[in-house]
Design a protein around this motif. Sequence first.
Motif, PDB file in Angstrom:
ATOM      1  N   UNK A   1       5.910   0.663 -11.868  1.00 38.19           N
ATOM      2  CA  UNK A   1       6.047  -0.365 -10.832  1.00 38.19           C
ATOM      3  C   UNK A   1       4.756  -0.560 -10.048  1.00 38.19           C
ATOM      4  N   UNK A   2       3.771   0.259 -10.361  1.00 37.57           N
ATOM      5  CA  UNK A   2       2.549   0.243  -9.568  1.00 37.57           C
ATOM      6  C   UNK A   2       1.936  -1.159  -9.472  1.00 37.57           C
ATOM      7  N   UNK A   3       1.876  -1.814 -10.635  1.00 40.93           N
ATOM      8  CA  UNK A   3       1.264  -3.141 -10.662  1.00 40.93           C
ATOM      9  C   UNK A   3       1.950  -4.094  -9.699  1.00 40.93           C
ATOM     10  N   UNK A   4       3.271  -4.055  -9.718  1.00 42.29           N
ATOM     11  CA  UNK A   4       4.042  -4.965  -8.866  1.00 42.29           C
ATOM     12  C   UNK A   4       3.787  -4.675  -7.382  1.00 42.29           C
ATOM     13  N   UNK A   5       3.819  -3.405  -7.062  1.00 38.88           N
ATOM     14  CA  UNK A   5       3.650  -3.034  -5.655  1.00 38.88           C
ATOM     15  C   UNK A   5       2.296  -3.517  -5.155  1.00 38.88           C
ATOM     16  N   UNK A   6       1.294  -3.335  -5.990  1.00 35.62           N
ATOM     17  CA  UNK A   6      -0.036  -3.716  -5.525  1.00 35.62           C
ATOM     18  C   UNK A   6      -0.160  -5.217  -5.390  1.00 35.62           C
ATOM     19  N   UNK A   7       0.413  -5.922  -6.330  1.00 39.81           N
ATOM     20  CA  UNK A   7       0.324  -7.379  -6.233  1.00 39.81           C
ATOM     21  C   UNK A   7       0.996  -7.860  -4.947  1.00 39.81           C
ATOM     22  N   UNK A   8       2.139  -7.258  -4.647  1.00 38.06           N
ATOM     23  CA  UNK A   8       2.840  -7.641  -3.434  1.00 38.06           C
ATOM     24  C   UNK A   8       1.999  -7.280  -2.216  1.00 38.06           C
ATOM     25  N   UNK A   9       1.396  -6.101  -2.277  1.00 37.09           N
ATOM     26  CA  UNK A   9       0.643  -5.618  -1.121  1.00 37.09           C
ATOM     27  C   UNK A   9      -0.583  -6.478  -0.855  1.00 37.09           C
ATOM     28  N   UNK A  10      -1.028  -7.160  -1.888  1.00 35.18           N
ATOM     29  CA  UNK A  10      -2.182  -8.034  -1.715  1.00 35.18           C
ATOM     30  C   UNK A  10      -1.889  -9.124  -0.711  1.00 35.18           C
ATOM     31  N   UNK A  11      -0.679  -9.684  -0.761  1.00 42.12           N
ATOM     32  CA  UNK A  11      -0.377 -10.764   0.169  1.00 42.12           C
ATOM     33  C   UNK A  11       0.165 -10.220   1.484  1.00 42.12           C
ATOM     34  N   UNK A  12       1.077  -9.267   1.436  1.00 43.68           N
ATOM     35  CA  UNK A  12       1.680  -8.781   2.680  1.00 43.68           C
ATOM     36  C   UNK A  12       1.742  -7.259   2.688  1.00 43.68           C
ATOM     37  N   UNK A  13       0.605  -6.625   2.903  1.00 42.32           N
ATOM     38  CA  UNK A  13       0.604  -5.158   2.843  1.00 42.32           C
ATOM     39  C   UNK A  13       1.570  -4.532   3.836  1.00 42.32           C
ATOM     40  N   UNK A  14       1.659  -5.118   5.032  1.00 43.22           N
ATOM     41  CA  UNK A  14       2.535  -4.532   6.045  1.00 43.22           C
ATOM     42  C   UNK A  14       3.971  -4.543   5.588  1.00 43.22           C
ATOM     43  N   UNK A  15       4.344  -5.689   4.993  1.00 41.99           N
ATOM     44  CA  UNK A  15       5.731  -5.807   4.577  1.00 41.99           C
ATOM     45  C   UNK A  15       6.039  -4.809   3.474  1.00 41.99           C
ATOM     46  N   UNK A  16       5.111  -4.647   2.556  1.00 39.81           N
ATOM     47  CA  UNK A  16       5.359  -3.693   1.482  1.00 39.81           C
ATOM     48  C   UNK A  16       5.499  -2.293   2.064  1.00 39.81           C
ATOM     49  N   UNK A  17       4.686  -1.995   3.033  1.00 32.96           N
ATOM     50  CA  UNK A  17       4.799  -0.670   3.646  1.00 32.96           C
ATOM     51  C   UNK A  17       6.134  -0.517   4.342  1.00 32.96           C
ATOM     52  N   UNK A  18       6.555  -1.598   4.999  1.00 34.49           N
ATOM     53  CA  UNK A  18       7.823  -1.527   5.706  1.00 34.49           C
ATOM     54  C   UNK A  18       8.976  -1.351   4.733  1.00 34.49           C
ATOM     55  N   UNK A  19       8.747  -1.606   3.457  1.00 34.94           N
ATOM     56  CA  UNK A  19       9.796  -1.368   2.465  1.00 34.94           C
ATOM     57  C   UNK A  19       9.735   0.064   1.949  1.00 34.94           C
ATOM     58  N   UNK A  20       8.794   0.844   2.458  1.00 28.01           N
ATOM     59  CA  UNK A  20       8.776   2.265   2.119  1.00 28.01           C
ATOM     60  C   UNK A  20       7.765   2.672   1.081  1.00 28.01           C
ATOM     61  N   UNK A  21       6.815   1.780   0.761  1.00 27.19           N
ATOM     62  CA  UNK A  21       5.826   2.158  -0.252  1.00 27.19           C
ATOM     63  C   UNK A  21       4.535   2.602   0.419  1.00 27.19           C
ATOM     64  N   UNK A  22       3.992   3.681  -0.072  1.00 24.87           N
ATOM     65  CA  UNK A  22       2.751   4.200   0.494  1.00 24.87           C
ATOM     66  C   UNK A  22       1.576   3.434  -0.087  1.00 24.87           C
ATOM     67  N   UNK A  23       1.359   2.261   0.476  1.00 20.57           N
ATOM     68  CA  UNK A  23       0.341   1.368  -0.066  1.00 20.57           C
ATOM     69  C   UNK A  23      -1.059   1.994  -0.093  1.00 20.57           C
ATOM     70  N   UNK A  24      -1.482   2.627   1.003  1.00 20.99           N
ATOM     71  CA  UNK A  24      -2.840   3.185   0.969  1.00 20.99           C
ATOM     72  C   UNK A  24      -3.036   4.166  -0.179  1.00 20.99           C
TER      73      UNK A  24
END
Lengths: 390, 233, 253, 431, 318
Positions: free
Chosen positions: E163-186
């Motif tokens: 799922x890594x690819x998906x998470x990163x693509x999402x984080x590109x547009x809204x990193x905060x939101x992805x983090x708020x969904x529980x993913x350790x974006x950094x």
Amino acid sequence: ENIKIAFIDPLSGPFASTGTNGLHQFEFAADHMVNEQGGVLGGTEFEIVAFDNKISPKESLIQLQVAIDQGIRYIAQGNSSGVANALTEAIDKHNRRNPDSRVLFLNYAAVDPALTNDKCNFWHFRFDANADIKMDALTDVMAADEALKKVYIIGQDYSFGKAVAAAAVSNLSTKRSDVEIVGNELHPIGKVKDFTPYSRKIIASGADAVITGNWGADMVGLGKSLIESGYNGPIYTYYAAGSGITAALGESAKGRIRLIAQGDINPIGSDEARAAYNAFEAKHPDGNIDQSRIFNVIGMLAQAIEGAGTADDVVAVAKQLEGMEYDSMWGGKLFMRPQDHQIIQNMNVGVHTDENIEFDYDNSGFGVLTESTVEMASMDSPTTCEMKRP
Amino acid sequence: MIEVTDMHAYYGKSHILQGVTLNVQEGEIVALLGRNGVGRSTTCKAIMGEVEPKGSVKFRGTEIAGRKAYEIANMGIGYVPENRDIFPGLTTRQNLNLGLKPGQKDGAGRWSMQMMFDMFENLDRRADVEASVLSGGEQQMLTMCRTLMGDPDFVMIDEPTEGLSPQMVQKVAEVLKEIAARGISTLLVEQKLSIAMDIAHRVYVMGHGQVVFEGTPAELKEREDVRKEWLEV
Amino acid sequence: MSAAALELRGLKKSFGKAEIIRGIDLSIGKSERHAIIGPNGAGKSTLFNLITARFMPTAGTVKLHGQDLRGLQPYQINRMGLSRSFQITNIFPAMSVFENVRCALLWSQGYKYSFWNLVNNSRRLTEGADAILDQINLLERRNLPAGTLSYAEQRALEIGITIAGGADVIMLDEPTAGMSHSETDYITDLIMKVTEGKTLIMVEHDMGVVFGLADQISVLVYGEIIATGKPEDVRGDPKVQEAYLGAALEAEH
Amino acid sequence: MSDQLTTDPSKPAQRMRAGSMTLTLMPWIVAAIALILMPFIFTSNSALTIMNQMWITVIFALAYNMLLGQGGMLSFGHAVYAGVGGFACMHIMNMSDLFASFPLPVLPIFGGLFGMGLAMIVGAFSTRNAGTVFAMISLGVGELIAACSVIIVAFFGGEEGISGDRTYAMPFFGNEFLQQIDVYYLTSFWVILAAALMYLWSRTPVGRMANAVRDNPERAEFLGYSARWVRFYSFVASGFFAGIAGGLFAINYEILTEENLNTASSGVILLVTFLGGVGFFFGPIIGAIVFTLVQTVLSLQTELWAFYAGSLFVATVMFFPGGLAGLLMMHVPVFKLGNAKQLIQPYFKTLLPAAIGILGVCALVEMTFHYRHASIGDDEMTLFWTTFDSHTLLPWVIAGLVAFVGISIAKRNAPDLKEAWDSANTAGDAS
Amino acid sequence: MELILVNIIDGLVTGLLLFMLSAGLTLIFSMMGVLNFAHASFYMLGAYFAYQISIALGFWMGLLIAPIIVGVLGAGVERYGLRRVHQYGHVPELIFTFGLALLIEELVQFIWGKNQMPYNVPDVLNFTAFSIAGNSIPAFKIFMIFISIAIFIGLLYILTRTRVGMIIQAALSYPRTVEALGHNVPLIFMGVFGVGTALAGVAGVIAGPVLGTFPGMAFVLGSIVFVTIVIGGLGSLWGALVASLLIGWITTFAKSYNLAMSDVLNAIGIATPENLSEHWLRDLWTVTSPQIADILPYILMVLILIFRPAGLFGKRHS
Ligand SMILES: Nc1ncnc2c1ncn2[C@@H]1O[C@H](COP(=O)(O)OP(=O)(O)OP(=O)(O)O)[C@@H](O)[C@H]1O
Ligand SMILES: Nc1ncnc2c1ncn2[C@@H]1O[C@H](COP(=O)(O)OP(=O)(O)OP(=O)(O)O)[C@@H](O)[C@H]1O
Ligand SMILES: CC(C)C[C@H](N)C(=O)O
Ligand SMILES: [Mg+2]
Ligand SMILES: [Mg+2]
């Protein structure tokens, strides 16, 4: 007050290695040949001031201006005829426009023949044989090789590479009209990542010999790839020694690389030279004297300054240099031809080998062994120079 | 469940939250009301750690102020942002999928992707198109579902009915009740008073970056003065 | 019937296999305030996008003041006097609120691509922009970057940009979404005022706004218009009741 | 992918401050006077050469920022517009009849026209998109034209380039531009003129719309402007001013080479612009001045200049994303509040030790370098006007100590500075 | 005829080497939006580290350890540098990597000096695998081919099975939101950057002995890797592969055959003008294919961008 010589060459960027090695030789030569001997004019020392031009003509011109402002009257440069062309023109203009702060251009390596022909001027002195002279000597050796049938010429796409190619073609056609030139091409300078395709083409052409003026990374790349790709004829070169090239080619190129240069290193030209080389090695264990002409620049300048009795009046010094005869510790006599300020000297063709090598390059055990010598090469070669003297 | 005490938050130099105190109990729906721009969304963001909070935020007794957003999320807090933040380039399904916590399997929690599709037939129809082309309302539904996929125990929902048709608004109200029925606590930021009053157990009214009223919907109905001054109704 | 301001004939739009707009015929008269309502995902915004050339129609024609819009670019349509707002806020986030509005005035005041006029020297531009800001209650926020406004303020700015150019056909996509009741009322009045004598086409889910503003209402369901008419008629239409309004209408009033 | 590489204006680094530029004449007059006086302060020819180089870079960087900062277009090949303008001027210089028919100061206009012409051709297809597509087309076209310089020898003169002599122009009030000082005033005149024109451009309707298109091209289209044409006009204007810079280059150096076109030059101008700060009109000016100093003056002092330059860039983007201009402008509110005085002492207490500490670190770096690379027996080195033996312990101890003490003092005082900064930024408590 | 075969093999080697670099870059560029100008510098570091390790522990340990060191360095750069810059936008990121590239080059010179390093093909692989009409194909090249293919398969697995690819693509547009969904974006960003740079490191280890290990080796590669991933289409591993091979073959063939422009023009019926040396287009007439070989990829890229802005395999574009 020291006599300052501005050394304007690349000390950073892709060509830094050649520039830095040249600088070390200049510094050493000044110390060894002048300062430790008590200086010139009764005690004045030479000082080399390094300027990094990043091999850019524009930067060179800025550095030239800075050097002139610091009161420097002697400019040494050699890496790339492209830069030399810009510098000689700028110096000519500067000397015309500012008679009070004229400078001399001591060209120790830029060998585009134009510099002592169409573009010659009174301020420019070349201490290296130009591309034509070198090719003349090189083709003498080639012409002697009966087995030679097909030759491939490859070089860097700029004035120097073009000059080499033109000289090769004209020399071969007069000396050995039976030899076929199966390829003659230029590649961009400093930009080729992988020479394999060129090597393939050379091998496919059935060439028995390759001629190239390549230097720096372009020489290493071409040499290595030719050998790796299965080429097994000789490679006639201008600059396949030192600065890491000898080490990189190593065993695989033994007896295959032939090199045209001035000065005798193996066997060494004189005991004086041996002492100098040993002293240099002690100081720069990783360095090489691969441009022995630098010592000639220092020696001749010192002699000229002594002769003129001044270092400030560059016209007087230049007049001394014109027509000067000088005994080089690397063997042979040097003569600065007054018509075009081109030095005339013995030219050696050497071979890359590890036998009978007293002074190797890059600590690799390999070095260049002189095989044949042309005395006072091209002494009477014509020049189109119309020197305007002040 | 969640206990916010004297929370402050800044955007650069502007002091937006000036000591917010509120709490939400287990299984409760609490509405956060107020005029536009008083800082309701900022309150949610501060709890979530998206904006740095000063003060205390306790979740089930643990201090969470200062933690990273993903840590807070993984403790069981969900947030549905007001401006939707649909991930472009990903399909509806993939958007929902990203709602799952790391390591969480679909259907393992209280919700599953299938339930979402059953609940919002629009999403089902558009499951495999790129989510950024969804209609405004569909995006709204998707954002809510996406957060629910992560199976939070406490959700903050910022204006869930915005841009929804009257029918859909009813639907969302039902979903909100359903959420509460499944034992999830909710902090609801809502513009449509009627809905908030209808489903909330308790309401807070915000003004000037502080809570200015706290009580049940019935109490609020009686306080004409509060409504006049802070809600302008 | 006087020449319609906007006329749609047989308009269709598919994305891949999905047919979203399935043949719409609609004509909106000059100076008419026309609301388009319908469930989420019915195709209202898509219809807006077709009219303003954000999308190319699969079939059918759009005529503005009798002129076919086929092949025109959004900016060309705008120059013909049609201006729109977006459901998902679409402003210039890094520029100041004032500049947002001023940019919206440039073309309509005839500045075109000129590089021989200085914008600061034009009183008409500055005063015009400030007047708009005053109307949308953002005068105080004039010099802030637009991106830092709160959600509702950005919605207001969106409307401000749309009406600034003084277009005679104005299209608003959910202008009051996210606004509180009082602001909604305020914006409704504002829209009423600035569209005086102009054509307004509006998508809105807030029935209060719709019935307060519209002269005509069309109901769009699954890409088709199932009813068009005066508010009273539409409200009473059982089809509409079933498909869209449902019980909500009662709750609202 | 199209929107990845525009400058994202919502990020602080790129924000072009609205209203931060007022139309006052004052800064221009001050600048003009400064330009006139400079040669009286820095009299040497080399200083003049360096200043000429600076003003040329200033024009070029400002032109570049018309694209990057104002238009959000990232170009990796902008050197070609300056270069082609310069080459054209070089050819004009070599057409003796034509060249003798007008005075030298007019020449840059031709450079501008040629730069503009090329920009029109390239812009015709490259400005359709912004973002990555634009950036990559600019890279491709840049490489292409740079490569042509060695192929099309007739125009670009191959590796050696084209040279000429500026003094063959029609004398300008008797001046033949023999001396650097003459060229200096010519360049200064042009830098003021070009900067003023570019500044005015940013205040025109197209200039404003360039910002709008940068922020949100789609919305701009719905306001009656074609994003593509707006980009095109910015691009062409930028090409024009870049060409002017090229023309001045031709006058100053009397030679143009491949180097004027290649991607390295294009990259440098990007760095320069950014270093200064893309968010402010005057940002690139600062960038050009600082970078030219680093490149010419610092490189005279140390071989490691590129190392320091790299560090400077990295540090700037990491800590001052608004560039040097952003750093300066941070202080405007403090001045407006009249609290600048409060900052002097904390600055003094933190920045001075920090600077000394950094110099200490530099000394360590230089000494390490000398220790590793200097030839054997060559143990002496000169640093900060002191000559010492790099193979003895004492200098290392001193440098290490200076570095350590300087940085620890700075670290200790940093919180005070932050506090002072915060209070200076708060209105009302200036006592 | 034989030359064609040889060229196909050479082109394949060149292309796959390019692929190893662009695979890492496409990972970083398409996922994180970072136009990593320091990518080739990590490639250089790979070569230098491998050289240093190979002196002590031999080539194979270098192949193993150097990429790991490079990857860790890359992760460190992300953690302590890029992460901070990321919030400011893509252009500052780019400048950061620009500066980094400068620093790395200087650092390499600082440590290893300016000369080329004697980093050579290991003895076990230093033989001629086979010869075609006098042209030898070194065994090392065959080895390179295998390594690149292994990398391709490995990456394809990671990208399509996680799922890594998906998470990163999402984080590109809204990193905060992805983090708020529980993913350790950094952490994920750091990982991706580390893996991408490690791949560059592998390429360096392998290319170093063939193309030379010197301070300019990063600069020489320059922007060609960007061209590759743009032609292939951002984010498409297949695209990167196809584009790399395409570029490898195009440049190899163009260099191996001296095709002159005049031949081409004559062939399509345009006659060479009389007195060519006077003609103002004379330089165009005399252009040969090796001269322009290196700019062909750029021409190709510009054409593709004009007609298909998403690249050959790029997914989306309006
Ligand atoms: N990124 C930001 N930078 C600066 N100020 C901001 C930022 N985001 C919000 N604000 C300001 O903070 C205040 C509160 O914003 P918030 O979004 O919390 O309001 P809200 O109560 O949710 O209102 P709305 O109903 O409009 O959503 C507003 O005045 C807004 O202008
Ligand atoms: N570019 C597109 N590609 C595929 N499907 C699309 C595209 N744009 C819109 N759609 C679909 O078309 C349908 C209509 O969308 P539209 O935005 O017009 O709805 P709407 O009536 O405005 O709804 P809402 O009230 O929720 O805003 C939606 O289901 C949406 O997913
Ligand atoms: C240093 C030398 C290799 C330079 C070369 N001979 C030239 O003329 O350009
Ligand atoms: Mg809000
Ligand atoms: Mg809609």
